[in-house]
Design an enzyme around this catalytic site. Structure first.
Site, PDB file in Angstrom:
ATOM      1  N   SER A   1       3.940  -5.330 -11.564  1.00 24.69           N
ATOM      2  CA  SER A   1       2.002  -5.891 -11.284  1.00 24.69           C
ATOM      3  C   SER A   1       1.282  -6.468 -12.661  1.00 24.69           C
ATOM      4  CB  SER A   1       0.808  -4.996 -10.614  1.00 24.69           C
ATOM      5  OG  SER A   1       0.001  -6.643 -10.629  1.00 24.69           O
TER       6      SER A   1
ATOM      7  N   ASP B   1       4.801 -13.053  -2.840  1.00 21.29           N
ATOM      8  CA  ASP B   1       3.777 -12.251  -3.081  1.00 21.29           C
ATOM      9  C   ASP B   1       2.533 -13.622  -3.887  1.00 21.29           C
ATOM     10  OD1 ASP B   1       2.062 -10.756  -5.045  1.00 21.29           O
ATOM     11  OD2 ASP B   1       4.159 -10.083  -5.187  1.00 21.29           O
TER      12      ASP B   1
ATOM     13  N   HIS C   1       3.179  -6.833  -2.300  1.00 20.91           N
ATOM     14  CA  HIS C   1       2.441  -7.059  -3.219  1.00 20.91           C
ATOM     15  C   HIS C   1       3.959  -6.168  -3.869  1.00 20.91           C
ATOM     16  CE1 HIS C   1       1.410  -7.746  -7.985  1.00 20.91           C
ATOM     17  NE2 HIS C   1       1.264  -6.866  -7.839  1.00 20.91           N
TER      18      HIS C   1
END
Length: 638
Positions: free
Chosen positions: A470, A556, A601
């Site tokens: 991320s 995502d 995610h």
């Protein structure tokens, strides 16, 4: 066969890779509620580890792909239980309400529920409060009743799109709090648990830069807040009927370089879970005499796992590290002592070492690192090194137990966790010093950490790898542009790589919420020019790069796939351009983009992802992976 036996039979014929069992658990009254196989079940507390349980709901009725229970809440008088159901390939959720009776049945279901809590009104009716999430934004609060008097109404909507709303029930269940916050500012409203239909009461109107969270005990509010100097968290208190900020009295202050991980309130004690200078502590505050007992926890411990607990006499919790499974500890208030779980001692305590080191960044700031390696390793300079980094949102680098990390250490790897600025390991200022127009501090910290590790004899550039997920991808991508010679290979999962274009697109779900972290390049030229200096996508150029393996997810919503694909294509073009005039011995790096289906995610427990990343690292470093995969199979099967 009952519902669970059908599920058990199905599970036994499915490979572990296809079905991951994840347990959520909560104790209420004399029962434990949890997930068993594909069912929501409950058993008597004393029989929680046996097969003697009651099936309340079969998740397969929802027709979802590999569902699991993310959260459970039980109504005060145990007439109902609510459970949030998710799947591994999506962040969408469904909240089911099951009526508890001789024949439990689903009473209702609500889509896209984020947080939810039960209270009981003046007429002993159970009221469920919940927040509704749309496009990752959570702005609406609802309340609902069931049975003969069904109702479902929205009673609060947050108008500012940069804020997020979540619910929290105080430990004594006296108040339900509506928490409205963004990255730097918060506002809390109280709903009286005895009269939940009354209008909520505002504690303190939002003040830019002021964060606060609320607990309750004996008609007093205990407020964890950063108001005042220094702008780190401190504990304050005030009477519940005079909650405004001018009535807050300072109760307890933290030491410098301290992160407040959590707070738990008991009848006569307040327990603070702290991280100070990269070590874990528990502070037990006696509320009768304001006494403070500070307990330094074992040096191997890197993270807390909080226990859902209703026992007023004990405070249980777990400690863990990336290479050691969780271990139970209990603080007993009567004895004033901390007791640890007895039994088999994990052999990793003797076969590995954990070191707390510091690197000096270019501005002189000392950056903490946590390093793991085998005790009997010789010539550490020739050992492979896997560096972890995050450095965003004031969040700590994840240091929970991961079997694949344990296997790497057993196979001779060195693991290094770099707690750079932008994260939260040393408190709120540590975050402030690594966000907005100070984001480059995190990059300088990461570079200093890797150079320090090499300088102290931990591995070398040709054996050094780097991993992040991320927002951690920002620093990793930036380092690949600025100092690629430090690295041999990189693995990224759902990485944020195109900061500038993402933050200029206000149609994306999280752009407005993220302005406090990255800045507003659409309206602020200073922010725009600063982001251009470090944005991984913007700074790709023809040069040598390490090999990079990227795992991305097709749908995502947090990190759009488009930005990752654009980064990968631009990077490959730059590598091809550089390869036209290679230096002697130049080896073209491998750039792999693995796009997985689904809309989640980060999928931490994906066996396929773990296997692919480890295979990539071993191949890039030219290492034999036979033993590591044999050991990994044992852990994943377990």
């Amino acid at each position: 066969m009952d519902a669970f036996e059908k599920v058990r039979a199905k599970l036994e014929t499915q490979p572990q890779e296809e079905y991951e069992i994840i347990n959520a658990e909560i104790k209420h009254g004399g029962f434990v509620y949890y997930q068993e196989g594909c069912c929501l079940v409950r058993s008597k507390d004393e029989e929680a580890d046996s097969d003697n349980y009651e099936v309340l709901f079969n998740l397969e009725e929802l027709k979802l792909d590999q569902p699991f229970i993310d959260c459970i809440r039980v109504a005060p008088d145990e007439k109902y239980v609510a459970a949030k159901i998710r799947t591994e390939d999506s962040e969408a959720s469904t909240c089911i309400i099951v009526k508890l009776s001789d024949q439990p049945a689903m009473e209702a279901s609500f889509p896209n529920v984020s947080s939810f809590e039960w209270v009981k009104d003046e007429e002993d009716e159970d009221v469920l409060f919940y927040t509704f999430q749309r496009n990752l934004r959570c702005h609406d609060v609802y309340r609902a009743t069931f049975g003969d008097n069904k109702r479902n109404e929205r009673f609060y909507t947050e108008k500012d799109p940069s804020y997020f709303v979540f619910l929290y029930l105080t430990k004594d269940s006296r108040f339900l709090t509506i928490n409205i916050m963004n990255k730097t500012t918060s506002e809390v409203w109280l709903i009286d648990g005895l009269s939940p239909w009354d209008p909520p009461v505002l504690i303190q109107k939002r003040i830019h830069g002021v964060l606060y969270y609320v607990e309750h005990r004996d008609d007093e509010l205990y407020i964890l807040t950063n108001v005042g100097e220094p702008t780190e968290f401190k504990l304050m208190r005030t009477a519940a009927d005079t909650p405004a900020i001018m009535n807050w009295d300072l109760f307890f202050t933290m030491k410098r370089n301290t992160k407040v991980v959590d707070l738990d309130m008991f009848k006569d004690h307040c327990v603070l879970f702290l991280k100070h200078s990269n070590l874990l502590y528990v502070n037990v505050i006696g509320l009768a005499d304001d006494s403070v007992r500070s307990l330094k926890l074992p040096p191997w411990a890197c993270g807390f796992i909080m226990d859902t607990n209703s026992d007023p006499k004990n405070c249980p919790f777990q400690l863990c590290s990336p290479i050691r499974p969780p271990k139970y500890y209990t603080y007993k208030f009567a004895e004033g002592k901390l007791f640890e779980e007895t039994g088999h001692e994990d052999p990793i305590t003797k076969t590995s070492r954990v070191l707390r080191l510091e690197a000096k960044s270019k501005d002189g700031k000392l950056v903490p690192m946590t390093v793991f390696h085998k005790t009997d390793s010789e010539d550490l300079q020739k050992k492979p090194l896997l560096v972890h980094v995050y450095g965003a949102y004031g969040m700590d680098l994840k240091m929970n137990f991961r079997p694949e990390r344990r296997v790497l250490v057993d196979d001779g790897w060195i693991l290094a966790y770099c707690h750079v600025r932008g994260g939260g390991e040393l408190g709120l200022q540590w975050h402030a010093d690594g966000r907005l127009t100070k984001k480059l501090n995190g990059l300088a910290d990461l570079e200093a950490c890797i150079k320090t590790l090499h300088g102290q004899g931990f591995s070398q550039p040709s054996l050094t790898t780097l991993t992040a997920f991320s927002a951690g991808g920002v620093l990793v991508g930036a380092l690949c542009n600025s100092s690629p010679e430090l690295l041999r290979a990189v693995t990224l999962e759902a990485p944020f790589l195109d900061v500038l274009n993402t933050m200029m697109d206000t149609t994306l779900p999280l752009t407005l919420e993220e302005l406090e972290e990255w800045g507003n390049p659409s309206s602020d030229e200073k922010h725009k020019n600063y982001i251009k200096r470090y944005c991984p996508y913007q700074n790709i150029k023809p040069q040598h790069y390490p090999s990079i393996h990227i795992t991305a997810y097709e749908n995502d919503e947090r990190v759009p796939l488009k930005g990752i694909v654009n980064y990968t294509e631009k990077l490959k073009e730059a590598i091809m351009e550089h390869a036209k005039d290679p230096s002697e011995g130049y080896q073209t790096p491998n750039i792999i983009l693995d796009i997985q289906p689904g809309g989640n995610h980060v999928i931490e427990d994906s066996h396929k992802k773990i296997t692919a990343q480890i295979k990539f690292l071993y191949e890039e470093l030219g290492l034999d992976s036979t033993s590591v995969f044999e050991n990994l199979k044992k852990y994943l099967k377990f």
